[in-house]
Design an enzyme around this catalytic site. Structure first.
Site, PDB file in Angstrom:
ATOM      1  N   TRP A 101       0.829  -1.217   0.000  1.00 27.31           N
ATOM      2  CA  TRP A 101       0.000   0.000   0.000  1.00 27.31           C
ATOM      3  C   TRP A 101       0.849   1.246   0.000  1.00 27.31           C
ATOM      4  O   TRP A 101       0.492   2.242  -0.635  1.00 27.31           O
ATOM      5  CB  TRP A 101      -1.016  -0.034   1.147  1.00 27.31           C
ATOM      6  CG  TRP A 101      -2.039  -1.094   0.889  1.00 27.31           C
ATOM      7  CD1 TRP A 101      -2.223  -2.247   1.586  1.00 27.31           C
ATOM      8  CD2 TRP A 101      -2.971  -1.141  -0.205  1.00 27.31           C
ATOM      9  NE1 TRP A 101      -3.220  -2.998   0.998  1.00 27.31           N
ATOM     10  CE2 TRP A 101      -3.698  -2.346  -0.091  1.00 27.31           C
ATOM     11  CE3 TRP A 101      -3.273  -0.296  -1.270  1.00 27.31           C
ATOM     12  CZ2 TRP A 101      -4.692  -2.728  -1.005  1.00 27.31           C
ATOM     13  CZ3 TRP A 101      -4.257  -0.655  -2.179  1.00 27.31           C
ATOM     14  CH2 TRP A 101      -4.951  -1.859  -2.040  1.00 27.31           C
ATOM     15  N   ASP A 171      -2.137   6.733   6.118  1.00 25.59           N
ATOM     16  CA  ASP A 171      -3.177   5.849   5.594  1.00 25.59           C
ATOM     17  C   ASP A 171      -3.438   4.817   6.685  1.00 25.59           C
ATOM     18  O   ASP A 171      -2.624   3.934   6.929  1.00 25.59           O
ATOM     19  CB  ASP A 171      -2.680   5.178   4.308  1.00 25.59           C
ATOM     20  CG  ASP A 171      -3.663   4.118   3.787  1.00 25.59           C
ATOM     21  OD1 ASP A 171      -4.717   3.906   4.428  1.00 25.59           O
ATOM     22  OD2 ASP A 171      -3.359   3.507   2.746  1.00 25.59           O
ATOM     23  N   LYS A 195     -13.220  -1.706   6.328  1.00 22.93           N
ATOM     24  CA  LYS A 195     -12.630  -2.718   7.213  1.00 22.93           C
ATOM     25  C   LYS A 195     -13.282  -2.609   8.594  1.00 22.93           C
ATOM     26  O   LYS A 195     -14.053  -3.473   8.977  1.00 22.93           O
ATOM     27  CB  LYS A 195     -11.108  -2.543   7.318  1.00 22.93           C
ATOM     28  CG  LYS A 195     -10.370  -2.960   6.036  1.00 22.93           C
ATOM     29  CD  LYS A 195     -10.004  -1.791   5.219  1.00 22.93           C
ATOM     30  CE  LYS A 195      -8.979  -2.029   4.129  1.00 22.93           C
ATOM     31  NZ  LYS A 195      -9.147  -3.106   3.211  1.00 22.93           N
TER      32      LYS A 195
HETATM   33  N1  PMP Z   1      -4.548   1.382   1.791  1.00 23.93           N
HETATM   34  C1  PMP Z   1      -4.708   0.305   2.566  1.00 23.93           C
HETATM   35  C2  PMP Z   1      -3.858   0.172   3.786  1.00 23.93           C
HETATM   36  C3  PMP Z   1      -5.663  -0.664   2.229  1.00 23.93           C
HETATM   37  O1  PMP Z   1      -5.814  -1.745   3.000  1.00 23.93           O
HETATM   38  C4  PMP Z   1      -6.461  -0.487   1.086  1.00 23.93           C
HETATM   39  C5  PMP Z   1      -7.534  -1.468   0.699  1.00 23.93           C
HETATM   40  N2  PMP Z   1      -7.344  -2.773   1.023  1.00 23.93           N
HETATM   41  C6  PMP Z   1      -6.253   0.631   0.300  1.00 23.93           C
HETATM   42  C7  PMP Z   1      -5.294   1.555   0.692  1.00 23.93           C
HETATM   43  C8  PMP Z   1      -7.066   0.879  -0.916  1.00 23.93           C
HETATM   44  O2  PMP Z   1      -8.349   1.222  -0.569  1.00 23.93           O
HETATM   45  P1  PMP Z   1      -9.495   1.483  -1.641  1.00 23.93           P
HETATM   46  O3  PMP Z   1      -9.544   0.295  -2.529  1.00 23.93           O
HETATM   47  O4  PMP Z   1     -10.708   1.647  -0.805  1.00 23.93           O
HETATM   48  O5  PMP Z   1      -9.163   2.715  -2.381  1.00 23.93           O
END
Ligand code: PMP
Length: 359
Positions: A101, A171, A195
């Protein structure tokens, strides 16, 4: 029959929340309509959104000089929205790279500015959080960005970085509301709701008010934090139903005793599972012990050829979504707030039995 759902997100929600939403589906509080059918500008929905914000502020002890925004686009959109809103006249932003991420955040930010990677755990395949003593910040970054829980690698900050006057941006998608943290250490906290906070479609953004004057002129109105703050997150139609469900989740969290109480339960659940994993060589973990995620427990079977049978047997026993992310393989048990400890016990019992029959 409900299963124990170990999905990383969208993920398990508290059953009382789903039951209440079901009971209120056709007629919310005598209005004769579903929340989904209401105008976002009507007094009924505004009361729902106001209560959700107030409860979130209580849960996380968010001070008055922070704005709470209910936006859309998810954390992936925030990867672009963060630099657009925070760069101002600066050209460089610092990022700490702890896994999948973080990598996505870095890649996106490069469209808007120069990215300086202040620290990275790539040298050990993203199995740890680089200690702050090893960070090398650039001379004058617009902000420092971290991902405080790497959902895919199962690595979590157990401490809060100190960046002084430089805004710290986090994040927190996959562990917000799971543990107590000090909002005032951060300039911006953001996360997708799907989540610990509710359904997909809602993005939580908590931003310190003095950072609202730094947006680039190209920032779209729907993603412009200052404009959204001034309009109570209603520059565009907000994700009304997702906000409503998140509000029910916040209500449920308060009834559980708040974040400190839910954190104690999360520690108990994660310890149970990791303690078991530490007793067996049939299953292995990769994350460094001190940096293990309480929310996303990643493990592998010592023999990969057993993976499919493991997942099939788990599903038959009422445990779903244990497959690890395709980027890293193996298994992942996501044990968010709404996963009861019984789910973790059931998983351990199954893992023991599987080891006995295949070990
Ligand atoms: N950052 C983290 C830490 C995540 O776990 C996720 C989704 N699993 C995301 C970003 C991306 O999120 P989204 O698909 O809702 O944009």
């Amino acid at each position: 029959m409900r299963v124990f759902n170990f999905s990383a997100g969208p993920a398990v929600l508290p059953e009382p929340v789903l039951e209440r939403a079901a009971a209120e589906m056709l007629d919310w509080h005598g209005t004769g309509m579903s929340v989904m059918e209401m105008s976002h500008r009507g007094k009924e929905f505004i009361s729902i959104a106001d209560k959700a914000e107030a409860d979130l502020r209580t849960l996380l002890a968010i001070p008055a000089d922070y704005e709470v925004l209910f936006l859309q686009g998810g954390a992936i959109a925030e990867n672009a929205i963060v630099p657009m809103n925070l760069l101002g006249a600066k050209k460089i932003a610092d990022y700490v790279n702890t896994g999948e991420w973080s990598k996505k955040s870095i890649k996106e930010a490069k469209k808007y500015c120069s990215v300086h990677v202040a620290a990275s755990s790539e040298d050990e395949n993203f199995t740890y959080v680089p200690p702050q003593s090893s960070w090398k910040l650039s001379a004058d970054p617009a902000y420092v960005h971290v991902c405080t829980n790497e959902t895919i690698g199962g690595v979590e900050y157990q401490w809060t970085p100190e960046t002084g006057a430089i805004p710290l941006v986090a994040d927190m998608s996959s562990h917000i509301l799971s543990r107590v943290f000090d909002v005032t250490k951060y300039g911006v906290v953001y996360g997708g709701a799907q989540k610990n906070a509710g359904p997909a479609g809602l993005t939580l953004v908590i931003v310190r008010s003095d950072l609202l004057d730094r947006a680039l002129p190209i920032t779209p109105s729907a993603f412009h934090w200052k404009e959204q703050a001034a309009a109570d997150s209603m520059v565009n139609t907000p994700p009304t139903y997702a906000i409503y469900i998140a509000g029910l989740v916040f209500d449920w969290l308060l009834a559980q005793g708040g974040i400190a109480a839910i954190e104690r339960k999360n520690i108990a659940k994660a310890s149970l599972l990791y303690d078991y994993l530490d007793t067996t060589r049939f299953y292995t973990t990769t994350a460094r012990k001190a940096d293990r995620s309480r929310m996303n427990v990643c493990f592998r079977l010592h023999d990969e050829s057993l993976d499919e049978g493991f997942l099939k047997g788990a599903k038959a026993a009422g445990m779903d979504q244990l497959k690890g992310h395709r980027a890293v393989g193996g298994m992942r048990a996501s044990i968010y707030n709404a996963m009861p400890i019984e789910g973790v016990r059931a998983l351990i019992d199954y893992m023991k039995a599987f080891e006995q029959s295949h070990g």
